[in-house]
Design a protein around this motif. Structure first.
Motif, PDB file in Angstrom:
ATOM      1  N   SER A 163     -37.120 -58.901 -82.194  1.00 38.37           N
ATOM      2  CA  SER A 163     -37.549 -58.130 -83.106  1.00 38.37           C
ATOM      3  C   SER A 163     -37.874 -56.676 -82.163  1.00 38.37           C
ATOM      4  CB  SER A 163     -38.782 -58.952 -83.671  1.00 38.37           C
ATOM      5  OG  SER A 163     -39.828 -57.798 -83.660  1.00 38.37           O
ATOM      6  N   PRO A 164     -37.884 -55.550 -82.921  1.00 37.63           N
ATOM      7  CA  PRO A 164     -38.169 -54.480 -82.122  1.00 37.63           C
ATOM      8  C   PRO A 164     -39.593 -54.552 -81.685  1.00 37.63           C
ATOM      9  CG  PRO A 164     -37.471 -53.741 -84.416  1.00 37.63           C
ATOM     10  CD  PRO A 164     -37.360 -55.324 -84.361  1.00 37.63           C
ATOM     11  N   HIS A 165     -40.608 -55.404 -82.154  1.00 33.88           N
ATOM     12  CA  HIS A 165     -41.811 -55.451 -81.751  1.00 33.88           C
ATOM     13  C   HIS A 165     -41.783 -56.289 -80.309  1.00 33.88           C
ATOM     14  CE1 HIS A 165     -43.171 -53.814 -85.685  1.00 33.88           C
ATOM     15  NE2 HIS A 165     -42.444 -54.741 -86.251  1.00 33.88           N
ATOM     16  N   VAL A 166     -41.469 -55.754 -79.283  1.00 31.29           N
ATOM     17  CA  VAL A 166     -41.167 -56.578 -78.074  1.00 31.29           C
ATOM     18  C   VAL A 166     -41.536 -55.407 -77.013  1.00 31.29           C
ATOM     19  CG1 VAL A 166     -38.759 -55.923 -77.817  1.00 31.29           C
ATOM     20  CG2 VAL A 166     -39.698 -57.890 -76.844  1.00 31.29           C
ATOM     21  N   PHE A 167     -42.262 -56.172 -76.131  1.00 35.46           N
ATOM     22  CA  PHE A 167     -42.635 -55.236 -74.954  1.00 35.46           C
ATOM     23  C   PHE A 167     -41.177 -55.436 -73.988  1.00 35.46           C
ATOM     24  CE2 PHE A 167     -43.841 -55.096 -70.331  1.00 35.46           C
ATOM     25  CZ  PHE A 167     -44.510 -53.885 -70.308  1.00 35.46           C
ATOM     26  N   VAL A 168     -40.860 -54.269 -73.239  1.00 36.99           N
ATOM     27  CA  VAL A 168     -39.890 -54.383 -72.385  1.00 36.99           C
ATOM     28  C   VAL A 168     -40.178 -53.619 -71.234  1.00 36.99           C
ATOM     29  CG1 VAL A 168     -37.858 -55.002 -74.137  1.00 36.99           C
ATOM     30  CG2 VAL A 168     -38.688 -52.601 -73.392  1.00 36.99           C
ATOM     31  N   THR A 169     -39.534 -54.000 -70.158  1.00 32.16           N
ATOM     32  CA  THR A 169     -39.762 -53.187 -68.796  1.00 32.16           C
ATOM     33  C   THR A 169     -38.835 -53.598 -67.781  1.00 32.16           C
ATOM     34  OG1 THR A 169     -41.384 -52.142 -67.306  1.00 32.16           O
ATOM     35  CG2 THR A 169     -41.296 -54.402 -67.867  1.00 32.16           C
ATOM     36  N   ASP A 170     -38.262 -52.659 -67.232  1.00 35.24           N
ATOM     37  CA  ASP A 170     -37.600 -52.848 -65.740  1.00 35.24           C
ATOM     38  C   ASP A 170     -38.187 -53.004 -64.565  1.00 35.24           C
ATOM     39  OD1 ASP A 170     -35.724 -52.056 -68.130  1.00 35.24           O
ATOM     40  OD2 ASP A 170     -34.289 -51.337 -66.739  1.00 35.24           O
ATOM     41  N   LEU A 171     -37.921 -53.658 -63.610  1.00 31.30           N
ATOM     42  CA  LEU A 171     -38.661 -53.905 -62.556  1.00 31.30           C
ATOM     43  C   LEU A 171     -37.884 -53.582 -61.181  1.00 31.30           C
ATOM     44  CD1 LEU A 171     -39.906 -56.257 -64.249  1.00 31.30           C
ATOM     45  CD2 LEU A 171     -41.836 -55.821 -62.571  1.00 31.30           C
ATOM     46  N   GLN A 172     -38.106 -52.949 -60.384  1.00 30.61           N
ATOM     47  CA  GLN A 172     -37.169 -52.541 -59.290  1.00 30.61           C
ATOM     48  C   GLN A 172     -37.769 -52.942 -57.986  1.00 30.61           C
ATOM     49  OE1 GLN A 172     -35.379 -51.874 -56.222  1.00 30.61           O
ATOM     50  NE2 GLN A 172     -35.724 -49.570 -56.620  1.00 30.61           N
ATOM     51  N   CYS A 173     -37.489 -53.816 -57.035  1.00 31.08           N
ATOM     52  CA  CYS A 173     -38.295 -54.070 -55.808  1.00 31.08           C
ATOM     53  C   CYS A 173     -37.329 -54.591 -54.923  1.00 31.08           C
ATOM     54  CB  CYS A 173     -39.484 -55.033 -56.157  1.00 31.08           C
ATOM     55  SG  CYS A 173     -40.426 -55.001 -54.660  1.00 31.08           S
ATOM     56  N   ALA A 174     -36.298 -53.990 -54.814  1.00 29.69           N
ATOM     57  CA  ALA A 174     -35.189 -54.623 -53.906  1.00 29.69           C
ATOM     58  C   ALA A 174     -34.616 -55.878 -54.354  1.00 29.69           C
ATOM     59  CB  ALA A 174     -35.238 -54.454 -52.493  1.00 29.69           C
ATOM     60  N   ASP A 175     -34.283 -56.917 -53.603  1.00 30.32           N
ATOM     61  CA  ASP A 175     -33.725 -58.153 -53.852  1.00 30.32           C
ATOM     62  C   ASP A 175     -34.830 -59.093 -54.279  1.00 30.32           C
ATOM     63  OD1 ASP A 175     -31.158 -58.097 -52.093  1.00 30.32           O
ATOM     64  OD2 ASP A 175     -32.870 -57.227 -51.108  1.00 30.32           O
ATOM     65  N   LYS A 176     -36.166 -58.818 -54.441  1.00 35.46           N
ATOM     66  CA  LYS A 176     -37.059 -59.364 -55.000  1.00 35.46           C
ATOM     67  C   LYS A 176     -37.557 -59.024 -56.508  1.00 35.46           C
ATOM     68  CE  LYS A 176     -41.836 -58.323 -53.845  1.00 35.46           C
ATOM     69  NZ  LYS A 176     -42.485 -58.291 -55.291  1.00 35.46           N
ATOM     70  N   SER A 177     -36.649 -58.289 -57.134  1.00 35.49           N
ATOM     71  CA  SER A 177     -36.686 -57.817 -58.525  1.00 35.49           C
ATOM     72  C   SER A 177     -36.898 -58.685 -59.331  1.00 35.49           C
ATOM     73  CB  SER A 177     -35.858 -56.802 -58.899  1.00 35.49           C
ATOM     74  OG  SER A 177     -35.688 -55.899 -58.036  1.00 35.49           O
ATOM     75  N   GLY A 178     -36.166 -59.945 -59.303  1.00 34.30           N
ATOM     76  CA  GLY A 178     -36.042 -61.258 -59.981  1.00 34.30           C
ATOM     77  C   GLY A 178     -37.361 -61.881 -60.214  1.00 34.30           C
ATOM     78  N   THR A 179     -37.861 -62.290 -58.930  1.00 34.90           N
ATOM     79  CA  THR A 179     -39.117 -62.624 -58.947  1.00 34.90           C
ATOM     80  C   THR A 179     -40.414 -61.920 -59.384  1.00 34.90           C
ATOM     81  OG1 THR A 179     -39.378 -62.316 -56.674  1.00 34.90           O
ATOM     82  CG2 THR A 179     -38.535 -64.536 -57.185  1.00 34.90           C
ATOM     83  N   ALA A 180     -40.229 -60.651 -59.162  1.00 35.05           N
ATOM     84  CA  ALA A 180     -41.285 -59.672 -59.518  1.00 35.05           C
ATOM     85  C   ALA A 180     -41.190 -59.700 -61.205  1.00 35.05           C
ATOM     86  CB  ALA A 180     -41.283 -58.304 -59.235  1.00 35.05           C
ATOM     87  N   ALA A 181     -39.903 -59.942 -61.966  1.00 34.34           N
ATOM     88  CA  ALA A 181     -39.836 -60.004 -63.274  1.00 34.34           C
ATOM     89  C   ALA A 181     -40.483 -61.381 -63.700  1.00 34.34           C
ATOM     90  CB  ALA A 181     -38.654 -59.813 -63.640  1.00 34.34           C
ATOM     91  N   LEU A 182     -40.509 -62.443 -62.997  1.00 38.47           N
ATOM     92  CA  LEU A 182     -40.640 -63.693 -63.312  1.00 38.47           C
ATOM     93  C   LEU A 182     -42.306 -63.757 -63.074  1.00 38.47           C
ATOM     94  CD1 LEU A 182     -39.967 -66.584 -63.971  1.00 38.47           C
ATOM     95  CD2 LEU A 182     -40.307 -67.291 -61.838  1.00 38.47           C
ATOM     96  N   LEU A 183     -42.893 -63.167 -62.224  1.00 41.63           N
ATOM     97  CA  LEU A 183     -44.347 -63.087 -62.046  1.00 41.63           C
ATOM     98  C   LEU A 183     -45.007 -62.368 -63.017  1.00 41.63           C
ATOM     99  CD1 LEU A 183     -45.333 -62.860 -58.159  1.00 41.63           C
ATOM    100  CD2 LEU A 183     -45.825 -64.725 -59.843  1.00 41.63           C
ATOM    101  N   SER A 184     -44.459 -61.087 -63.518  1.00 39.72           N
ATOM    102  CA  SER A 184     -45.099 -60.366 -64.551  1.00 39.72           C
ATOM    103  C   SER A 184     -44.981 -61.179 -65.773  1.00 39.72           C
ATOM    104  CB  SER A 184     -44.093 -59.259 -64.872  1.00 39.72           C
ATOM    105  OG  SER A 184     -43.901 -58.281 -63.327  1.00 39.72           O
ATOM    106  N   ALA A 185     -43.874 -62.146 -65.987  1.00 36.84           N
ATOM    107  CA  ALA A 185     -43.983 -62.734 -67.101  1.00 36.84           C
ATOM    108  C   ALA A 185     -44.960 -63.822 -67.263  1.00 36.84           C
ATOM    109  CB  ALA A 185     -42.637 -63.266 -67.508  1.00 36.84           C
ATOM    110  N   ILE A 186     -45.151 -64.370 -65.972  1.00 31.21           N
ATOM    111  CA  ILE A 186     -46.056 -65.426 -65.967  1.00 31.21           C
ATOM    112  C   ILE A 186     -47.558 -64.722 -66.302  1.00 31.21           C
ATOM    113  CG2 ILE A 186     -47.506 -66.981 -64.157  1.00 31.21           C
ATOM    114  CD1 ILE A 186     -44.688 -67.293 -63.080  1.00 31.21           C
ATOM    115  N   ALA A 187     -47.684 -63.566 -65.603  1.00 33.49           N
ATOM    116  CA  ALA A 187     -48.955 -62.946 -65.793  1.00 33.49           C
ATOM    117  C   ALA A 187     -49.217 -62.538 -67.092  1.00 33.49           C
ATOM    118  CB  ALA A 187     -49.075 -61.531 -64.807  1.00 33.49           C
ATOM    119  N   TRP A 188     -48.246 -62.138 -67.792  1.00 33.07           N
ATOM    120  CA  TRP A 188     -48.339 -61.639 -69.357  1.00 33.07           C
ATOM    121  C   TRP A 188     -48.618 -62.747 -70.295  1.00 33.07           C
ATOM    122  CZ3 TRP A 188     -47.084 -57.519 -72.493  1.00 33.07           C
ATOM    123  CH2 TRP A 188     -46.801 -57.539 -73.773  1.00 33.07           C
TER     124      TRP A 188
END
Lengths: 343, 140
Positions: free
Chosen positions: A94-119
């Protein structure tokens, strides 16, 4: 309680044996290449990029509605456009979705996971999708030792306010200015800053120790260590540095078949661990990003397999030779040109 | 930002606006189903080609299907210079019409083979954007 509900992964099926790259360049002693423990690395095909890998992994992870998409990558083909928004549309969210890209070198993936956990933990939404995806192979200079291991891949997790396959207990992070690998805007290739910074592992060892130390878990209690894998020898090395049991890295090993999957590396490892972790197992996710920073997440497995099918994706392999990899990865920059339908 | 040495096609590609309008079809095989005669179409239509009804509803088609027949394309299509031979197949979707699509990550293709949709890069549009869309790969 915040937990990981489901997972999906995507890895290019085309792979190249490290022996083939060595035969082409002969620039590194054979035993040095063998010591990496990597048999072959993933070769992204000409129609594969970070966005397609992320969409494939997310599609396999998606079992329910999600309110947010966090995409961690350091190799977004677009400098300004959000890859997460493109992936959300590809998934038909659905277009009612929050999206964002995260860039933190090779730990971007866990940065995304931690953001999702925080969310999810903060109550902003019920379910969030976290994706880590990278195509490092396209950003390794020809003849650079990094070319031996630079692979590609993506892993996605749905995080929700329930126990799922693993429950999040605690998280800790570390970051300092420790330049070891970088790529400037406008440049294609990732560079190392010399063996004093890279070969000694000064960034890697310090940051994983700092982050892991704040988790408040005894090293010998760790059942599974899912860790960033620039090569297949690194997990054992990190286990030794932290003092965790050596066998805890076994279930999470992925780099031996696909090489360095960048931001996806630690998440692919976690997906493989949660496919086989038993009830009550202590799982530690540990990432390292060049530059340098580290995330650590302590989780308790519930015994429900997450069903990511990581082994199936890793086993789906089609060998290609070095000339094919050169064409697929566009290693030679051709003329800038406009063409018709045919090249 | 690094730009790959991919050629930007000058002709014969959809405009940016057209690519944007048909993206749901490219990403998720969204076709139309006719409210009057129940025919299912892909790509999406505005008027039903069978009964001329305008009462059409959008419907995502199945992501899996089976190969009806396959062929190989040896033409050097833009964006695929790295892959000299591309297998194509007519794929009968599980709940609807058949589509002609490229197969990826396959060695041999046999009729009856089960396949699933994956999103891959098709080409660059004339405005320079990447155009992504459906391709199919073998189901285990």
């Amino acid at each position: 309680m915040t937990g990981l509900i489901s997972a999906g992964v995507a890895v290019p099926a085309t792979r190249i044996a490290l022996a083939d790259i060595l035969r082409a360049w002969r620039n590194v002693p054979e035993q040095v290449v063998r010591r990496l423990g990597v048999g072959g690395r993933a070769v992204p095909g000409p129609d594969v990029d970070t966005i397609t890998l992320a969409a494939e992994a997310a599609q396999r992870a998606l079992t329910s509605r999600v309110d947010a998409v966090f995409l961690g990558t350091q190799t977004n083909p677009y400098a300004t456009r959000s890859a997460a928004a493109i992936v959300a549309d590809m998934l038909g969210l659905s277009p009612h979705v929050f999206v964002t890209d995260l860039q933190c070198a090779d730990k971007s993936g866990t940065a995304a996971l931690l953001s999702a956990i925080a969310w999810v933990s903060s109550g902003l939404g019920e379910r969030a999708l976290a994706i880590g995806a990278d195509t490092l192979a396209l950003h390794a200079a020809p003849g650079d030792p990094f070319e031996y291991t630079a692979g590609a891949g993506a892993a996605a997790f749905v995080v929700g306010a329930e126990d799922g396959a693993a429950t999040v207990v605690r998280a800790a992070s570390a970051a300092t200015d420790t330049p070891d690998r970088y790529r400037l805007d406008g440049e294609r290739h990732i560079r190392g800053t010399g063996s004093a910074m890279t070969a000694t592992g000064v960034g890697l060892e310090q940051h994983v120790k700092l982050a892991f130390g704040r988790l408040g878990v005894a090293a010998e209690e760790v059942g599974h260590l899912a860790v960033s894998q620039p090569d297949a020898a690194t997990p054992a090395r990190i286990a030794k540095v932290l003092g965790v049991p050596g066998e805890s890295t076994g279930a999470g090993l992925v780099a031996d078949r696909i090489g360095d999957a960048g931001s996806a590396s630690a998440l692919l490892s976690l997906a493989r661990v949660l496919d086989r972790a038993g009830s009550g197992d202590t799982v530690v996710l540990l990432s390292y990003g060049a530059g340098a920073s580290s995330d650590a997440v302590l989780m308790r497995a519930t015994g429900n397999a997450i069903g990511s099918g990581t082994d199936r994706e890793l086993d789906r392999a089609i060998s290609v030779d070095y000339p094919t990899a050169v064409r697929y990865e566009r290693r030679y920059a051709g003329h800038e040109r406009l063409t018709g339908t045919y090249e | 930002m690094w730009a790959p040495s991919e050629p930007i096609p000058r002709i014969n590609t959809a405009s940016g606006a057209r690519g944007w309008r048909n993206r749901h079809g490219r990403y998720r095989l969204v076709g139309t189903v006719c409210g009057a005669c129940e025919a299912v179409h892909f790509p999406a239509r505005r008027i039903c080609p069978s009964c001329r009804s305008a009462d059409l509803a959008e419907k995502p088609l199945s992501r899996t299907g089976k190969v009806v027949c396959a062929a190989e394309d040896h033409s050097p299509l833009v964006g695929h210079g790295g892959r000299p031979v591309r297998p194509f197949a007519i794929i009968e979707l599980d709940n609807g019409p058949s589509v002609l699509a490229e197969l990826v990550d396959v060695r041999t293709v046999t009729p009856g083979q089960r396949v699933e949709l994956v999103i891959r890069k098709w080409r660059r549009e004339s405005n320079g954007l990447y155009e992504y869309g459906y391709k199919f790969r073998e189901l285990p």
